[in-house]
Design a protein around this motif. Structure first.
Motif, short mmCIF file in Angstrom:
data_model
loop_
_atom_site.label_atom_id
_atom_site.label_comp_id
_atom_site.label_asym_id
_atom_site.label_seq_id
_atom_site.Cartn_x
_atom_site.Cartn_y
_atom_site.Cartn_z
N TYR A 146 0.83 -1.20 0.00
CA TYR A 146 0.00 0.00 0.00
C TYR A 146 0.87 1.25 0.00
CZ TYR A 146 -4.26 -2.65 0.62
OH TYR A 146 -5.31 -3.50 0.41
N GLU A 147 0.49 2.20 -0.84
CA GLU A 147 1.25 3.43 -0.97
C GLU A 147 0.33 4.53 -1.49
OE1 GLU A 147 3.75 3.49 -4.71
OE2 GLU A 147 3.34 1.33 -4.56
N LEU A 148 0.77 5.78 -1.31
CA LEU A 148 0.06 6.91 -1.90
C LEU A 148 0.45 6.99 -3.37
CD1 LEU A 148 0.28 9.61 0.90
CD2 LEU A 148 -1.79 8.51 0.03
N ALA A 149 -0.52 6.78 -4.24
CA ALA A 149 -0.26 6.68 -5.67
C ALA A 149 -1.12 7.67 -6.46
CB ALA A 149 -0.51 5.25 -6.15
N PHE A 150 -0.94 7.64 -7.77
CA PHE A 150 -1.72 8.41 -8.73
C PHE A 150 -1.56 9.91 -8.52
CE2 PHE A 150 -4.21 4.37 -8.19
CZ PHE A 150 -3.71 3.78 -9.34
N GLY A 151 -0.31 10.34 -8.52
CA GLY A 151 -0.04 11.76 -8.58
C GLY A 151 -0.16 12.26 -10.01
N THR A 152 -0.05 13.56 -10.18
CA THR A 152 -0.09 14.17 -11.51
C THR A 152 1.25 14.82 -11.79
OG1 THR A 152 -0.89 16.32 -10.71
CG2 THR A 152 -2.55 14.62 -11.16
N THR A 206 -3.96 9.01 -3.18
CA THR A 206 -4.84 7.85 -3.09
C THR A 206 -4.06 6.62 -2.63
OG1 THR A 206 -6.22 8.69 -4.90
CG2 THR A 206 -6.41 6.35 -4.37
N TRP A 207 -4.51 6.01 -1.53
CA TRP A 207 -3.88 4.77 -1.08
C TRP A 207 -4.29 3.64 -2.02
CZ3 TRP A 207 -0.03 4.29 2.23
CH2 TRP A 207 0.18 5.30 3.17
N PHE A 208 -3.29 2.90 -2.51
CA PHE A 208 -3.55 1.89 -3.52
C PHE A 208 -2.51 0.79 -3.41
CE2 PHE A 208 -3.79 0.12 -7.85
CZ PHE A 208 -5.16 0.12 -8.07
N ASN A 209 -2.94 -0.44 -3.65
CA ASN A 209 -2.05 -1.59 -3.68
C ASN A 209 -2.08 -2.15 -5.10
OD1 ASN A 209 -0.76 -4.11 -3.47
ND2 ASN A 209 -1.44 -4.40 -1.36
#
Length: 505
Positions: free
Chosen positions: A176-182, A189-192
């Motif tokens: 799990y990590e903070l993802a989907f930057g621009t 968004t926390w996403f695995n």
């Protein structure tokens, strides 16, 4: 004396105070089981400050201000190097030749400078330079490439990321990590990437087609994130089903969606599971709020959050043939996709196919997609790499986990009713044939409904007499209860439907 229950609360709270005494291996197993895979909708916050305005006019005015700045101000765009990753889609859609936009340099006037001119990427035939002057004269394209924007999600954050330092450290190590930057902001968004599914809504805006190549906008995503997505869900599931039969025994792209999805997968080359979503969160929410209580009063929706968005944990439920035949779920009105699906399903059953309809349609579309991807790869240069393999395709509904038991209960209720009516219709036809064999006189029935049921070609006067007597008006979706309509009679007598399934992906 046994301890007395507290009178301050009507509910008993249970605490397990010995959790930290459990072996570390068991605690980690609990963290995993309590953090199941999620379907995560990621979309753009439409305003520069990162907030979400419900008023679309405010977003439109933001673009208008951007376009006015392009027109009146000498804008020196500094495109992000990530834009080159989307060249497969934007290069065919913009015309840079012949190029009247060659920007003069100081060297051309005899000046020298130790400062190099900014170039986000080395210009090539596949990724040519996009002059700032050209962007100033094309604000729509500049907006797609250079605007300040966020990506966010309302999906619930896994609780154990906030319970304690141990659980947070374990889940971050688990993936799990903070993802989907621009290109202008970091991820929120926390996403695995190993187990979560990225869900994209459908949009026909031209600025999204420029970078994304289709109706699903990934133009703001960072390439590093797109390369790691393994599970992808796209809104608009039924549209991959063609509106006309296949020609010459082969597959044809009657839907027109093969090329856009091929372009999209060029940007997400490692997707292994591709889900096309028919009943999305908004449709499920509206059905549960307005139609479900009257249709299924014996199964109340208690304790289910029906708010818009992804505040609940959302999951994928495979589409069943029953969902198409029982068109009153989730809406009494035929949607574009459902109208095509029920027509194609009827033709599919008429030819006597014994395979599940939606699995066959997914296979057909996968074959078309594989062919398109091979063609695109052959046209691309050796320096450009596309998808490594064609993903597995499924047609699904996306709904809150709590709603699945109600969808499954709906399927079971319809299936029992369908089989019962099928049996009674068959018995009624046999009874009428036997009565006609024994007598040459006209047959009369005291129960008009039974007469209509027994008739292979119903008598119109009998049908209307029964409707008037019982106030039954079949203007809505099929009910598959007595009396049956002619359309229902075909499904009951000629079609071979598969039993419902009750699984979650």
């Amino acid at each position: 004396m046994a301890p007395q229950a507290s009178d301050t609360s009507s509910e008993t709270e249970v605490h397990f105070h010995l959790f930290r005494l459990l072996p570390p291996e068991l605690r980690r197993k609990i963290y995993i089981l309590a953090t199941p895979p999620r379907v995560v909708l990621v979309q753009e916050d439409r305003c520069d400050d990162g907030c979400e305005h419900e008023d679309e006019l405010e977003c439109y005015e933001t673009f208008q201000a951007f376009a006015e700045r392009c027109r009146t101000t000498p804008v020196h765009f500094k495109l992000h190097p990530d834009i080159a990753y989307f060249a497969h889609n934007w290069r065919p859609r913009i015309d840079l030749n012949p190029s009247p936009y060659s920007q003069p340099t100081l060297e051309s006037y005899g000046f020298t400078s130790a400062r190099k001119r900014y170039q986000p990427w080395p210009p090539t035939e596949e990724t040519p330079e996009i002059p700032a002057v050209w962007l100033s004269e094309h604000p729509t394209e500049a907006w797609a490439m250079a605007r300040d924007a966020y990506l966010s999600s309302s999906a619930p954050i896994p609780p154990f990321l906030h319970v304690c330092s141990e659980s947070r450290e374990f889940l971050t190590n688990y993936g799990y990590e903070l993802a989907f930057g621009t290109r202008t902001h970091s991820g929120r968004t926390w996403f695995n990437f190993k187990q979560d599914t990225l869900y994209l809504s459908c949009n026909n805006s031209s600025d999204e087609q420029l970078l994304s190549g289709g109706q699903w906008d990934v133009g703001l995503f960072r390439p590093a994130d797109l390369l790691r997505v393994k599970k992808l869900a796209l809104q608009g599931g039924m549209r991959i089903i063609p509106g006309s039969p296949e020609m010459n025994g082969g597959f044809t792209d009657a839907s027109g969606w093969v090329a856009p999805i091929s372009d999209l997968l060029w940007l997400l080359p490692n997707v292994q599971d591709l889900f096309f979503v028919e009943w999305g969160p908004e449709m499920i929410r509206d059905w549960a709020k307005y139609d479900y209580p009257s249709q299924y009063p014996s199964m109340p929706l208690e304790g289910i959050n029906l708010n818009a968005g992804f505040e609940n944990r959302y999951v994928c439920v495979p589409i069943d043939e029953i969902d198409t035949v029982a068109t009153r779920v989730p809406s009494d009105a035929y949607g574009y996709g459902e109208g095509i699906a029920v027509s194609r399903l009827r033709r599919f059953k008429k030819v006597g196919s014994r395979s599940p309809f939606f699995e066959a349609e997914a296979y057909r579309f996968r074959e078309l997609l594989a062919k398109e991807l091979r063609k695109t790869t052959d046209r691309a240069s050796g320096s450009v790499s596309g998808p490594r393999k064609v993903p597995t395709i499924s047609l699904v509904h996306v709904c809150p986990l709590q709603m699945t038991r109600h969808i499954f209960a709906m399927r079971q209720q319809f299936w029992v009713q369908f089989l019962d009516t099928k049996y009674r219709l068959r018995r009624g036809k046999a009874s009428k044939l036997e009565a006609e064999r024994r007598t040459t006189e006209s047959i009369t029935y005291q129960d008009v409904g039974e007469a209509y049921l027994r008739a292979h070609e119903p008598d119109l006067d009998e049908y209307w007499e029964f409707l008037m007597a019982h106030s039954l008006w079949h203007f809505g979706a099929p009910e598959f209860s007595l009396p049956v309509t002619r359309q229902e009679e075909w499904w009951l007598s000629n079609a071979s439907l598969f039993p419902p399934r009750f699984n979650v992906i």
